[in-house]
Design a protein around this motif. Structure first.
Motif, short mmCIF file in Angstrom:
data_model
loop_
_atom_site.label_atom_id
_atom_site.label_comp_id
_atom_site.label_asym_id
_atom_site.label_seq_id
_atom_site.Cartn_x
_atom_site.Cartn_y
_atom_site.Cartn_z
N PHE A 44 3.17 3.09 32.44
CA PHE A 44 3.00 2.73 33.84
C PHE A 44 4.14 1.84 34.32
O PHE A 44 4.57 1.93 35.47
N GLU A 45 4.62 0.97 33.45
CA GLU A 45 5.71 0.07 33.81
C GLU A 45 6.97 0.85 34.22
O GLU A 45 7.65 0.50 35.18
N GLU A 48 6.34 2.41 37.61
CA GLU A 48 6.43 1.37 38.63
C GLU A 48 7.89 1.03 38.95
O GLU A 48 8.28 0.94 40.12
N LYS A 49 8.70 0.87 37.92
CA LYS A 49 10.12 0.56 38.12
C LYS A 49 10.84 1.68 38.88
O LYS A 49 11.67 1.41 39.74
N CYS A 51 9.45 3.86 40.98
CA CYS A 51 8.97 3.86 42.36
C CYS A 51 9.62 2.75 43.18
O CYS A 51 10.00 2.96 44.34
N ILE A 52 9.77 1.59 42.59
CA ILE A 52 10.43 0.49 43.29
C ILE A 52 11.91 0.83 43.51
O ILE A 52 12.44 0.65 44.61
N ILE A 58 4.12 6.97 44.08
CA ILE A 58 3.97 7.73 42.83
C ILE A 58 3.83 9.23 43.08
O ILE A 58 4.33 10.05 42.33
#
Length: 69
Positions: A44-45, A48-49, A51-52, A58
């Motif tokens: 997930f990390e 998340e990175k 997507c940022i 997502i």
């Protein structure tokens, strides 16, 4: 089946795998597997990175494709 749109997103911004890996602090092999759609799991990390980094949701990065029977 899950479709990863990382290669398209990178292509639109003319980014290299090594640049994305370095910029978000993720192993190059992880980005390569997502780019080539050969990854069998992803943390997930990392999602998340990404997507940022791409300023996306997502659902813009990953898509569930139904398998035809």
């Amino acid at each position: 089946m899950i479709k990863c749109h990382l290669s398209r997103m990178m292509g639109e911004k003319k980014l290299k795998i090594s640049d994305v890996a370095k910029d978000i602090g993720v192993n190059r092999g992880t980005i390569t597997r997502l780019y080539q759609e050969t990854a069998v799991r992803v943390e997930f990390e990392v999602l998340e990175k990404l997507c940022i980094y791409f300023d996306c949701d997502i659902a813009e990065l990953l898509e569930v494709k139904k398998l035809r029977s």
